[in-house]
Design an enzyme around this catalytic site. Sequence first.
Site, PDB file in Angstrom:
ATOM      1  N   ASP A 190       0.785  -1.153  -0.029  1.00 32.21           N
ATOM      2  CA  ASP A 190       0.088  -0.127   0.022  1.00 32.21           C
ATOM      3  C   ASP A 190       0.990   1.331  -0.070  1.00 32.21           C
ATOM      4  O   ASP A 190       1.959   1.434   0.630  1.00 32.21           O
ATOM      5  CB  ASP A 190      -1.006  -0.127   1.121  1.00 32.21           C
ATOM      6  CG  ASP A 190      -1.878   1.171   1.138  1.00 32.21           C
ATOM      7  OD1 ASP A 190      -2.737   1.117   0.604  1.00 32.21           O
ATOM      8  OD2 ASP A 190      -1.558   2.157   2.064  1.00 32.21           O
ATOM      9  N   GLU A 232       0.043  -1.096  -5.027  1.00 31.83           N
ATOM     10  CA  GLU A 232      -0.867  -0.234  -5.246  1.00 31.83           C
ATOM     11  C   GLU A 232      -0.454   1.370  -5.484  1.00 31.83           C
ATOM     12  O   GLU A 232       0.002   2.021  -4.576  1.00 31.83           O
ATOM     13  CB  GLU A 232      -1.652   0.078  -3.810  1.00 31.83           C
ATOM     14  CG  GLU A 232      -3.060   0.919  -3.689  1.00 31.83           C
ATOM     15  CD  GLU A 232      -2.640   2.241  -3.103  1.00 31.83           C
ATOM     16  OE1 GLU A 232      -3.512   2.857  -3.274  1.00 31.83           O
ATOM     17  OE2 GLU A 232      -1.680   2.333  -2.525  1.00 31.83           O
TER      18      GLU A 232
END
Length: 550
Positions: A190, A232
Amino acid sequence: MVGYVFYLDRFNGNLRGLLEKLDYLEELGVTYVHLMPCLKPRPGDSDGGYSVMDYRQINPALGTMGDLETVAAALRQRGMSLCVDLVLNHTAKEHDWAQRARAGVAPYTDYYWMFTDRREPDAFETTLVEIFPAHAPGNFTWYEDAGRWVWTTFNEHQWDLNWTNPQVMIEIIDVMLFLANRGVGVVRLDAVAFMWKRLGTRCQNEPEVHQILHALRAASRIAAPALIHKEEAIVSPQDLIPYLGSGIHTGKEGNLAYHNSLMVQFWSALATRSTKLMTHVLASHFPKNFVNATWATYLRCHDDIGWAITDEDAGALGISGPAHRNFLAEFYTGSFPGSFARGDLFQSNPLTGDKRNSGSLASLAGLESALEAGDDRAEATAIQRILMGHALIASFGGVPLIYMGDELGLLNDLSYLEDDHHKHDSRWMHRPKFDWVKAERRAAPGTIEAQLFGGIRHILTRRKAMPGFHADAPTELLQTETDGIFAFRRTGPIQPVVALFNFTENWLAVPRSWAAAVGVRDFVDHLSQGHVDTPNDVIALPPYARVWLT
């Protein structure tokens, strides 16, 4: 592979509850299960679980690490892979490392970006952007007890890790392999774009980010070679490609990355009924395939939609970039005249003109407004938009990801406004609790749920039967003679496929001669498994049609 993405507590309570619903996922055709943030978050507002205070524990509300291992084993028995989020840019301020840094304990003071005065933060701020300007303005936070400014890109409670410190790399590798040993098959890395800081830049997508991700991938290839890395990076097209490996990192960085541009262009084309910009962007900026990597394709996710359409791309078609982005933001709130959508703005910034949108797939696609109006025709049209979108992400190339509830048409949920931890964040509008009563209606003919669940399951079943959709098969964008039709060709060695999509509510057509020129020999739609008639030597496409020809 087919992915399904959800919050555990909103799906069926916790990890043990998930075990009770694996038959449902298997019925849909899911082989990849992404549990939205499940590692132990800070108490209270945790940015949807992305403010992690312990990478080695599960959120107690969801279960234990032992429960996660049980789930991983149960998924593996069904041929399903487990995906878990690993946040790389920051930890919660309550994380043990941060607590020690806050107390001035070495070496943890070097785990984060901390400053005794504003000189360096002010210098960085001149080129940084604000991620959440409405409720988390600026990029630095003062902590009186520590006597330090701390870099907090996203929220005050999320402290940016200092990746110039090799010890941070070692700690994260240790965590990554710990999760792999618990049965995690995919780590969703992330906020990777923000990991490296350089004065005078936006501190996004710096070259060192790719060196770090290459190194993380090398570590897992050595010690846990079955582990897949999904990165991501919701960034512009030119910045996105390197996350799947380019140059010295080719085949050695991420294995999966979100095709944010495909998602944005899907919604843009739906609103304008024009596929010219979509074809231009996807043909101009993206390679036809990758080495040891592929896309994660999607229509909606837990996050907002940022209208990542550059002025240059819009200008190439004679469109004003700012005006088009503003149009899309207004269209998907439902405020633009004639809009079928129902949604809301997220983090509108009057200084920059940036507007983003929240909303569920079904509501943005027109199902909510149709039900409000009691308009059966509009309801049927919205269902066709949703199914056309799923046929697109199933065939474009990569791993299609279904966001929880989209297979049933779950609408916007406004109950978040009654929750003090959520009411400032409109993204909770499209993070509803799963409706198992609606899920039971998936077997009742004629219901919305049956049309969507059955339609998506059929798409996924047909996709699985077509070797031409293997991720190694290049995706080549095709120019059609009809605006409103989007087309591409998958040119693998086995059964090349030409896919056609009508992005309008009108009948459109392409000449049979065009189809023949791009390689179509078999006028059978392999999605519907029906013969394609060509009266007057054209392929007639009904509203929101999706056709797969070989």
